[in-house]
Structure formats: C-alpha cells, structure tokens
Design a protein around this motif. Structure first.
Motif, mmCIF file in Angstrom:
data_model
loop_
_atom_site.group_PDB
_atom_site.id
_atom_site.type_symbol
_atom_site.label_atom_id
_atom_site.label_comp_id
_atom_site.label_asym_id
_atom_site.label_seq_id
_atom_site.Cartn_x
_atom_site.Cartn_y
_atom_site.Cartn_z
ATOM 1 N N MET A 1 0.809 -1.191 0.000
ATOM 2 C CA MET A 1 0.000 0.000 0.000
ATOM 3 C C MET A 1 0.854 1.257 0.000
ATOM 4 S SD MET A 1 -3.541 -0.712 1.150
ATOM 5 C CE MET A 1 -3.725 0.688 2.220
ATOM 6 N N ARG A 2 2.173 1.080 -0.136
ATOM 7 C CA ARG A 2 3.024 2.272 -0.092
ATOM 8 C C ARG A 2 3.078 2.925 -1.453
ATOM 9 N NH1 ARG A 2 6.384 4.051 3.747
ATOM 10 N NH2 ARG A 2 5.523 3.273 5.631
ATOM 11 N N LYS A 3 1.990 3.348 -1.938
ATOM 12 C CA LYS A 3 1.952 3.994 -3.232
ATOM 13 C C LYS A 3 1.144 5.260 -3.089
ATOM 14 C CE LYS A 3 0.980 -0.158 -5.653
ATOM 15 N NZ LYS A 3 -0.136 -0.748 -6.311
ATOM 16 N N PHE A 4 1.440 6.173 -3.958
ATOM 17 C CA PHE A 4 0.533 7.318 -4.006
ATOM 18 C C PHE A 4 -0.749 6.854 -4.669
ATOM 19 C CE2 PHE A 4 3.708 9.606 -2.420
ATOM 20 C CZ PHE A 4 4.665 10.152 -3.285
ATOM 21 N N ASP A 120 -7.533 2.864 7.291
ATOM 22 C CA ASP A 120 -7.130 1.661 6.588
ATOM 23 C C ASP A 120 -8.020 1.140 5.464
ATOM 24 O OD1 ASP A 120 -4.678 0.978 7.327
ATOM 25 O OD2 ASP A 120 -5.266 -0.991 8.051
ATOM 26 N N ASP A 123 -8.733 3.388 2.418
ATOM 27 C CA ASP A 123 -7.641 3.541 1.446
ATOM 28 C C ASP A 123 -7.726 2.469 0.382
ATOM 29 O OD1 ASP A 123 -6.779 5.422 3.149
ATOM 30 O OD2 ASP A 123 -5.083 4.278 3.923
ATOM 31 N N PHE B 10 -11.182 13.012 0.510
ATOM 32 C CA PHE B 10 -11.222 12.336 -0.779
ATOM 33 C C PHE B 10 -12.251 12.969 -1.696
ATOM 34 C CE2 PHE B 10 -8.311 9.727 0.850
ATOM 35 C CZ PHE B 10 -8.719 8.731 1.712
ATOM 36 N N LEU B 26 0.140 11.025 -9.697
ATOM 37 C CA LEU B 26 0.158 10.359 -8.410
ATOM 38 C C LEU B 26 -0.408 11.215 -7.296
ATOM 39 C CD1 LEU B 26 3.620 8.696 -8.792
ATOM 40 C CD2 LEU B 26 1.376 7.663 -9.022
ATOM 41 N N TYR B 41 0.071 10.185 -0.785
ATOM 42 C CA TYR B 41 0.211 9.006 0.054
ATOM 43 C C TYR B 41 1.640 8.951 0.578
ATOM 44 C CZ TYR B 41 -1.753 4.604 1.563
ATOM 45 O OH TYR B 41 -2.268 3.597 2.318
ATOM 46 N N ALA B 204 -8.002 1.613 13.795
ATOM 47 C CA ALA B 204 -7.232 2.180 12.701
ATOM 48 C C ALA B 204 -6.426 1.133 11.945
ATOM 49 C CB ALA B 204 -6.318 3.276 13.206
#
Lengths: 139, 278
Positions: A1-4, A120, A123, B10, B26, B41, B204
C-alpha cells in the motif's frame, strides 16, 4: 500500500462526460445505452486481508449528426472481496464497507470538513475503486 | 449525535473545491478562489494539505510534501536503511544520528516518563517512534505553512489533524470524530481553532496499540481523542491513554494540562472530559 493514490470518490458522484467531435449538422439524435460491470484491483489491507470493489457503469452515447456525447454513470457498487480472516476484522470491516457503499452512491453533505479516526479500509477501497473507474473510462 | 461520515479529504467536498482530475498523476491537487488542497500518500497513509487562502503559492505545498517524504525516509521502520532501523540494529550511534532524529527520540523518552511508560517507542520490542513521528512531522509541516504567511489551513494525516484559522469560507473548521464501532456515525463534533486533534483506537490498523506492561491490546476501550496545541503530544497522549485502557485512560486524560480528551469505552459510555473552548 506504499503507493501514491489518486483519489476519485468524487468522480463517482458525477457522470464522466466526454464530448467528442464537433459538428455543424443537426440531425435526429440517436441514443445508445450499454451497461457493463468493471472490477477493481484486489488490494491488500495491511494484515487484515484483501478487498476488491466492482462497479456497474451505464454508458450512454447520444449521437447527433457527427457529434457524439458520452455519459457514464455508476449505477451500483459491490464489494465482493473484503477482509475477514478473524471474527474481529469481520465486525469492523462489514460496518466500514456498508458505510463506504452508502457514501459512494449518494452525494452526502454532513457539514464536516475533516474526520479524525481510521483510514485503513477506506484507502484500499478507494484504490480498488479507482482501478475500476479507470477501466470503465477506457471503454 | 449521529451523522454520516464523509471522507472529505477524498471527496470534492462541501467546500466547493474543484473535482479531482479523473486521470490524475500520483497526486491530487485542486485550486480555486478559496485556496489549494492536495492529497499524497506518504508514510503509509493519505495526507491532506488543505489551504484556504486565495494567494497561497503552490510551492509551499511542495515544500510540505518534500518535508514529509524526507521524514518517511529517515524514520520509517519499513525502510531498511532508515536512520531509525540503523540505530535499532546498532549500526548507527545515537550521537552520530541526524539532530532531528535525536530530538525526536529525546521527546519519546520525555513522553514515556510523562505517560508513566504507556507511550513507549520500544513497546513492540524494537525501536519504533512512529507514534510520535507522524504528529511531530505534521506540526513541522504546519510551521512551514505558517512561516509562508498561511494562516487558514488543515493538515490531515490519516485521521490525525492539525488546524489553523478557519475553513474559509466557513467561519471555523468542523472536525467529526469517527465512532470506533460504526464508521457511519460521528461520535462527536469539535470546532477547534489553531489546535490539533488526534484519535487513537483499535480500529485504525487492527490492534496495533499494546499495553507495554501486559503486552496485550486493551479490551475495555474503543478510542481516545485528544485535542490540544501540538499534534505530536496530542497523538502520544491519545496512544498512551488508549494503552492504559478503560477508566484509567479517562482519569489520566482528565488531568492533562492544555489538552482535552474524549474516551469511548467498550460499553459506549463517554466519561466527560470534553471541555473544548468555544
């Protein structure tokens, strides 16, 4: 999930209008409606499991002479795959997904600027949804 | 109080900002008469910078995200070569670390004492100051915006928020506190000015907050929200109080100077320590 991620929930609330060629001739308008289903990518939600979103898009093409107007609208949204590997995550995520579905399909306006809390599942939801929307736009 | 949670960072929002570009790169940036907003992100979460000033220069937002990405590279426990991981493995001595890293680790130690050990950057068995780093880096981001002359802004890092001024054109910022059991509900609404709002809860990222004494997640508590001047401290207090669990959290947060708190217990009662100045 480490993406823009580019976040496109708003797009859902709108049709995605694409105006094509311009024409001078006026003729009777022809209307064509196609409804198709698109699946988003399967996204991993940290250690909870995976999530996937599918959308049903109604594409309306109105042809007036040589001028074409395409409108796309999301008519329904489903989450066929969601994290459920423990009892606890089922509880959390079923609630979360029900809310997100409602959010995506109706234009809400609770007058809130920001929300303090979790991120979480949403996303992953947005990421999968975005993939589905991009697929829909390519058709 | 109940309302539908709307993930405003969002959606295009009630604020009349432009819609997200439908095929974006991005990042997502929007500009209109009332200001600028961007979501990227970073640090494993979406971070929103929302500036409500018409004359704001987009370069400032670039600076903010450049800063946040630098913090991620330096402090991430997911990046093998980050200073934090090198310190943890004994490859980098504390005195040779970046001064900013030393500063953060010192603050972690202070907070550990202040919270009677419940905020512990080593609670999980390895060095992980991320519980402080997120809030601290957002505080510094707010300093960057402030130094550029921006007074009306919000930075939302995965649900932990630092605010300044007001949500122009509205006369204040309105922050909903998500209900930990049901995302459709807002447990409370707060209208802070020049304050930070941090929420810690089991919801979370799964049960990621452990009681450092029992090494177990607390069971009788759902979430703690702390409001106060600095996000770093608010976040650390929220994490510590959550780790204490139940009544202990409510009592401990009641005595915090300059920081207000709301605790939601597992039986859904809300001890009243919610005294946000109007």
């Amino acid at each position: 999930m480490r993406k823009f991620i580019t976040v496109l929930l708003t797009v859902l609330l709108l049709a995605l209008p694409v105006a094509d060629a311009w024409a001078t001739t006026k003729a009777a308008a022809k209307k064509k409606v196609v409804t198709r289903k698109f699946s988003g990518s399967v996204v991993t939600v940290d250690r909870w499991g995976t999530l996937q979103v599918t959308i049903v898009v109604r594409k309306t093409t109105v042809t007036t002479g040589t001028r074409k107007k395409v409108t796309r609208k999301i008519t329904s949204l489903a989450v066929p795959v969601y994290p459920n590997h423990t009892d606890r995550s089922v509880f959390i995520n079923q609630n979360a997904l029900r809310t997100l579905r409602a959010e995506a399909l109706t234009a809400q306006s609770a007058n809130i600027d920001l929300v303090s809390g979790a991120t979480d599942t949403s996303d992953a939801f947005v990421q999968s949804l975005q993939a589905a929307i991009l697929k829909a736009k390519r058709t | 109080m109940s309302a539908v949670v709307r993930r405003n960072e969002f959606a295009g929002g009630t604020s009349g900002f432009p819609q997200a570009p439908s095929t974006g790169p991005l990042t997502q940036t929007g500009r209109c008469a009332a200001g600028l907003r961007r979501v990227e992100y970073v640090m494993g979460m979406p971070i929103l910078v929302d500036v409500r000033e018409s004359l704001a220069d987009e370069a400032v937002i670039d600076d903010v995200f450049t800063w946040l990405r630098w913090v991620d590279q330096t402090f991430s426990t997911y990046i093998d070569g980050s200073e934090i991981n090198r310190i943890d493995r004994g490859e980098l001595r504390l005195e040779d670390a970046h001064p900013v890293v030393r500063g953060v680790l010192e603050r972690c130690d202070e907070l550990r004492l202040e919270t009677r050990g419940y905020f512990d950057a080593r609670a999980g068995g390895r060095l992980d100051p991320s519980g402080l780093v997120k809030g601290w880096s957002v505080d510094r981001a707010a300093d960057i915006l402030y130094a550029a002359g921006i007074r009306n802004f919000a930075v939302n890092a995965g649900g932990d928020i630092r605010l300044s001024g007001r949500a122009v054109p509205s006369p204040h910022w309105t922050v909903g506190i998500q209900h930990p059991r049901d995302r459709a509900r807002i447990a409370a609404i707060v209208r802070p000015t020049d304050l930070a709002v941090a929420t810690s809860g089991a919801y979370a990222r799964g049960d990621h907050v452990l009681n450092p004494y029992t090494r177990r997640p607390p069971t009788d508590i759902l979430s703690v929200t702390v409001v106060g001047p600095k996000l770093a401290t608010a976040d650390a207090y929220a994490t510590a109080a959550f780790a204490m669990g139940g009544e202990a959290a409510a009592h401990w947060t009641a005595r915090l100077p300059r920081y207000e708190a709301m605790t939601i217990l597992a039986d859904d009662t809300r001890p009243l320590h919610w005294r946000i100045p109007e």
